[in-house]
Design a protein around this motif. Structure first.
Motif, PDB file in Angstrom:
ATOM      1  N   GLY A 129      44.325  -0.431 -57.269  1.00 15.55           N
ATOM      2  CA  GLY A 129      43.322  -1.485 -57.404  1.00 15.55           C
ATOM      3  C   GLY A 129      43.423  -2.275 -58.696  1.00 15.55           C
ATOM      4  O   GLY A 129      44.476  -2.316 -59.353  1.00 15.55           O
ATOM      5  N   HIS A 140      35.804   4.478 -55.849  1.00 20.59           N
ATOM      6  CA  HIS A 140      35.130   4.338 -57.147  1.00 20.59           C
ATOM      7  C   HIS A 140      34.809   2.870 -57.469  1.00 20.59           C
ATOM      8  O   HIS A 140      33.780   2.577 -58.088  1.00 20.59           O
ATOM      9  CB  HIS A 140      35.993   4.949 -58.246  1.00 20.59           C
ATOM     10  CG  HIS A 140      35.355   4.883 -59.581  1.00 20.59           C
ATOM     11  ND1 HIS A 140      34.260   5.645 -59.916  1.00 20.59           N
ATOM     12  CD2 HIS A 140      35.623   4.113 -60.665  1.00 20.59           C
ATOM     13  CE1 HIS A 140      33.886   5.352 -61.150  1.00 20.59           C
ATOM     14  NE2 HIS A 140      34.696   4.428 -61.625  1.00 20.59           N
ATOM     15  N   ALA A 142      49.895  -0.682 -52.047  1.00 25.55           N
ATOM     16  CA  ALA A 142      48.895  -0.950 -51.004  1.00 25.55           C
ATOM     17  C   ALA A 142      47.620  -1.459 -51.647  1.00 25.55           C
ATOM     18  O   ALA A 142      47.237  -1.020 -52.735  1.00 25.55           O
ATOM     19  CB  ALA A 142      48.598   0.335 -50.227  1.00 25.55           C
ATOM     20  N   GLY A 143      46.977  -2.408 -50.957  1.00 26.33           N
ATOM     21  CA  GLY A 143      45.682  -2.891 -51.421  1.00 26.33           C
ATOM     22  C   GLY A 143      45.822  -4.024 -52.417  1.00 26.33           C
ATOM     23  O   GLY A 143      46.860  -4.681 -52.525  1.00 26.33           O
ATOM     24  N   PRO A 163      27.657  -3.940 -58.496  1.00 25.74           N
ATOM     25  CA  PRO A 163      26.209  -3.999 -58.754  1.00 25.74           C
ATOM     26  C   PRO A 163      25.481  -3.151 -57.704  1.00 25.74           C
ATOM     27  O   PRO A 163      25.851  -3.157 -56.517  1.00 25.74           O
ATOM     28  CB  PRO A 163      25.886  -5.487 -58.594  1.00 25.74           C
ATOM     29  CG  PRO A 163      27.182  -6.186 -58.893  1.00 25.74           C
ATOM     30  CD  PRO A 163      28.275  -5.272 -58.418  1.00 25.74           C
TER      31      PRO A 163
HETATM   32  C1  LIG Z   1      31.144  -7.097 -56.309  1.00 30.55           C
HETATM   33  C2  LIG Z   1      32.300  -7.074 -55.352  1.00 30.55           C
HETATM   34  C3  LIG Z   1      32.098  -7.357 -54.006  1.00 30.55           C
HETATM   35  C4  LIG Z   1      33.185  -7.319 -53.115  1.00 30.55           C
HETATM   36  N1  LIG Z   1      32.948  -7.595 -51.785  1.00 30.55           N
HETATM   37  C5  LIG Z   1      33.996  -7.506 -50.909  1.00 30.55           C
HETATM   38  C6  LIG Z   1      33.797  -7.792 -49.512  1.00 30.55           C
HETATM   39  O1  LIG Z   1      32.710  -8.140 -49.061  1.00 30.55           O
HETATM   40  N2  LIG Z   1      34.871  -7.678 -48.690  1.00 30.55           N
HETATM   41  C7  LIG Z   1      36.112  -7.312 -49.126  1.00 30.55           C
HETATM   42  O2  LIG Z   1      37.042  -7.221 -48.304  1.00 30.55           O
HETATM   43  N3  LIG Z   1      36.335  -7.072 -50.445  1.00 30.55           N
HETATM   44  C8  LIG Z   1      35.317  -7.159 -51.345  1.00 30.55           C
HETATM   45  N4  LIG Z   1      35.541  -6.926 -52.674  1.00 30.55           N
HETATM   46  C9  LIG Z   1      36.897  -6.597 -53.141  1.00 30.55           C
HETATM   47  C10 LIG Z   1      37.212  -5.124 -52.890  1.00 30.55           C
HETATM   48  O3  LIG Z   1      36.300  -4.288 -53.585  1.00 30.55           O
HETATM   49  C11 LIG Z   1      38.630  -4.791 -53.357  1.00 30.55           C
HETATM   50  O4  LIG Z   1      39.538  -5.681 -52.765  1.00 30.55           O
HETATM   51  C12 LIG Z   1      38.967  -3.354 -52.920  1.00 30.55           C
HETATM   52  O5  LIG Z   1      38.178  -2.428 -53.638  1.00 30.55           O
HETATM   53  C13 LIG Z   1      40.440  -3.078 -53.107  1.00 30.55           C
HETATM   54  O6  LIG Z   1      40.707  -1.792 -52.606  1.00 30.55           O
HETATM   55  P1  LIG Z   1      41.906  -0.918 -53.205  1.00 30.55           P
HETATM   56  O7  LIG Z   1      41.871   0.372 -52.458  1.00 30.55           O
HETATM   57  O8  LIG Z   1      43.145  -1.720 -53.218  1.00 30.55           O
HETATM   58  O9  LIG Z   1      41.512  -0.716 -54.743  1.00 30.55           O
HETATM   59  P2  LIG Z   1      40.219  -0.050 -55.383  1.00 30.55           P
HETATM   60  O10 LIG Z   1      39.069  -0.093 -54.468  1.00 30.55           O
HETATM   61  O11 LIG Z   1      40.068  -0.659 -56.723  1.00 30.55           O
HETATM   62  O12 LIG Z   1      40.639   1.489 -55.526  1.00 30.55           O
HETATM   63  C14 LIG Z   1      41.602   1.920 -56.436  1.00 30.55           C
HETATM   64  C15 LIG Z   1      41.336   3.381 -56.758  1.00 30.55           C
HETATM   65  O13 LIG Z   1      42.429   3.872 -57.549  1.00 30.55           O
HETATM   66  C16 LIG Z   1      41.915   4.752 -58.532  1.00 30.55           C
HETATM   67  N5  LIG Z   1      42.910   4.828 -59.601  1.00 30.55           N
HETATM   68  C17 LIG Z   1      43.294   3.842 -60.449  1.00 30.55           C
HETATM   69  N6  LIG Z   1      44.254   4.285 -61.306  1.00 30.55           N
HETATM   70  C18 LIG Z   1      44.487   5.591 -60.983  1.00 30.55           C
HETATM   71  C19 LIG Z   1      45.354   6.599 -61.506  1.00 30.55           C
HETATM   72  N7  LIG Z   1      46.183   6.358 -62.522  1.00 30.55           N
HETATM   73  N8  LIG Z   1      45.318   7.840 -60.947  1.00 30.55           N
HETATM   74  C20 LIG Z   1      44.498   8.114 -59.891  1.00 30.55           C
HETATM   75  N9  LIG Z   1      43.645   7.179 -59.375  1.00 30.55           N
HETATM   76  C21 LIG Z   1      43.639   5.939 -59.891  1.00 30.55           C
HETATM   77  C22 LIG Z   1      40.592   4.088 -58.943  1.00 30.55           C
HETATM   78  O14 LIG Z   1      39.721   5.011 -59.556  1.00 30.55           O
HETATM   79  C23 LIG Z   1      40.076   3.578 -57.595  1.00 30.55           C
HETATM   80  O15 LIG Z   1      39.234   4.504 -56.944  1.00 30.55           O
HETATM   81  C24 LIG Z   1      34.484  -6.993 -53.585  1.00 30.55           C
HETATM   82  C25 LIG Z   1      34.686  -6.728 -54.935  1.00 30.55           C
HETATM   83  C26 LIG Z   1      33.619  -6.772 -55.827  1.00 30.55           C
HETATM   84  C27 LIG Z   1      33.860  -6.483 -57.277  1.00 30.55           C
END
Ligand SMILES: Cc1cc2nc3c(=O)[nH]c(=O)nc-3n(C[C@H](O)[C@H](O)[C@H](O)COP(=O)(O)OP(=O)(O)OC[C@H]3O[C@@H](n4cnc5c(N)ncnc54)[C@H](O)[C@@H]3O)c2cc1C
Length: 326
Positions: A131, A39, A293-294, A45
């Motif tokens: 996240g 998500h 994680a993450g 963007p």
């Molecule tokens: C514009 C932009 C560009 C980026 N470009 C890069 C790039 O080029 N390379 C790179 O490595 N990183 C990039 N990033 C960073 C990257 O998006 C994040 O580091 C990454 O999304 C982290 O992954 P995650 O799985 O830890 O968390 P997230 O991707 O944030 O996923 C967390 C998920 O948990 C869900 N969630 C939250 N709370 C709950 C709950 N209570 N119950 C159930 N579900 C829940 C959310 O809906 C979400 O889907 C970029 C970020 C941005 C904003």
């Protein structure tokens, strides 16, 4: 109550990667996601290009072919959907984890579905991969909640021939400015720093500086924004109170993880850094059986962990769970 062994909260790239690492060791975790898979990437963007090459965004050994070396948002959406589909990970989307309570080494997980119905599970291990992108850093100034103030930038079209104030000096502020200027917006950037930091992608700065030099974008460093009204953004610079006329405000002030959610589970958060207490080798938090994680493992400095490195947390967790047994 549904009995599970391992529940992963959040199906972002790092939650999915953790699921795949566990699957690789023979486990069948359940992922619970409050929206749909990846998500946060969906919320980027619309025309965002990653700063990472596609191979650095790969998870679970699934290849990510892309047209250019650095893929665009929509290619990543396709990739992660396909990975989720092909791997047959069990993912329950549109179900939010509300609460987790531990009793005698068993975790009781309360969720709420889109329909409003509550559900209960129990599991022996929990992986939190929620996240940070849901929680914008607020400036906590008057006017921040006005309807023309946004903390996410999606598309530049609505801002054609409008005065837009971008607040911030990191990648998202610079990227948004470039897109807005191209779409015919009149952009002023207010940044509290003296200059851009090294965190800003160096390849986007020449275009930005050129726009400023040619007067196409107004840049104000050392500008402390202190109030927003329906027509102006007020700020202080060198001791002087100043204001810029504006139709829209994009407050690109970053995002932070939901610490309260972790703390309610008993995970301790380090005071200054916002780091959840965890063992870096296993990713297990101070609460036995709860792993992180993450990007949530990064604390307040979300730039420390991104997909490139956060995707490997799952392997550490899977190894730890395998060595301890369930
Ligand atoms: C514009 C932009 C560009 C980026 N470009 C890069 C790039 O080029 N390379 C790179 O490595 N990183 C990039 N990033 C960073 C990257 O998006 C994040 O580091 C990454 O999304 C982290 O992954 P995650 O799985 O830890 O968390 P997230 O991707 O944030 O996923 C967390 C998920 O948990 C869900 N969630 C939250 N709370 C709950 C709950 N209570 N119950 C159930 N579900 C829940 C959310 O809906 C979400 O889907 C970029 C970020 C941005 C904003």
């Amino acid at each position: 109550m549904k009995k599970e062994t391992i529940i992963i909260i959040g199906a972002g790239p790092c939650g999915l990667a953790a699921g795949l690492a566990l699957q690789n060791k023979g486990y069948d975790p359940l992922l619970i996601e409050k929206n749909n898979v990846v998500h946060s990437i969906y919320q980027y963007p619309s025309h965002q290009t990653f700063f990472s090459s596609s191979e650095k965004l790969e998870i679970g050994g699934f290849p990510f072919p892309s047209i250019e070396r650095k893929p665009k948002r929509h290619e990543a959406l396709v990739y992660y959907r396909q990975v989720a589909n092909r791997s047959k990970l069990r993912i329950q989307s549109y179900e939010r984890v509300e609460d987790i309570v531990e009793e005698e080494s068993c975790f009781y997980v309360k969720t709420q579905k889109q329909t409003g119905a509550y559900k209960m599970y129990n599991a022996s291990k929990i992986i939190v991969a929620t996240g940070y992108y849901d929680n914008p850093n607020l400036m906590e100034i008057p006017g921040e909640n006005l309807p023309h103030v946004y903390h996410y930038f999606k598309e530049s079209h609505p801002f054609f021939q409008k005065k837009v104030t971008v607040i911030g000096g990191k990648n998202s502020a610079v990227d948004a400015t470039l897109a807005l200027e191209q779409a015919g917006a009149e952009v002023t950037v207010l940044y509290r720093g003296e200059e851009f930091t090294k965190e800003v992608k160096p390849w986007i700065l020449p275009d930005f500086h050129s726009l400023v030099r040619h007067g196409a974008v107004t840049m104000e460093y050392e500008a402390e924004v202190n109030r927003i009204t329906s027509s102006h953004v007020h700020y202080k610079k060198n001791g002087k109170e100043l204001a810029v006329e504006t139709d829209f405000v994009l407050a690109m002030t970053g995002y932070h993880p939901n610490h309260t959610f972790l703390q309610r589970m008993g995970v301790k958060i380090e005071g200054d850094t916002g780091l959840p207490i965890h063992n870096k080798e296993t990713m297990e938090s101070n609460v036995k059986g709860i792993y992180i994680a993450g990007v949530i493992a990064a604390g307040n400095d979300a730039n420390e962990i991104f997909i490139e490195n956060g995707r490997h947390h799952g392997e550490k967790i899977a190894a730890s769970i395998e060595s301890e047994g369930l």
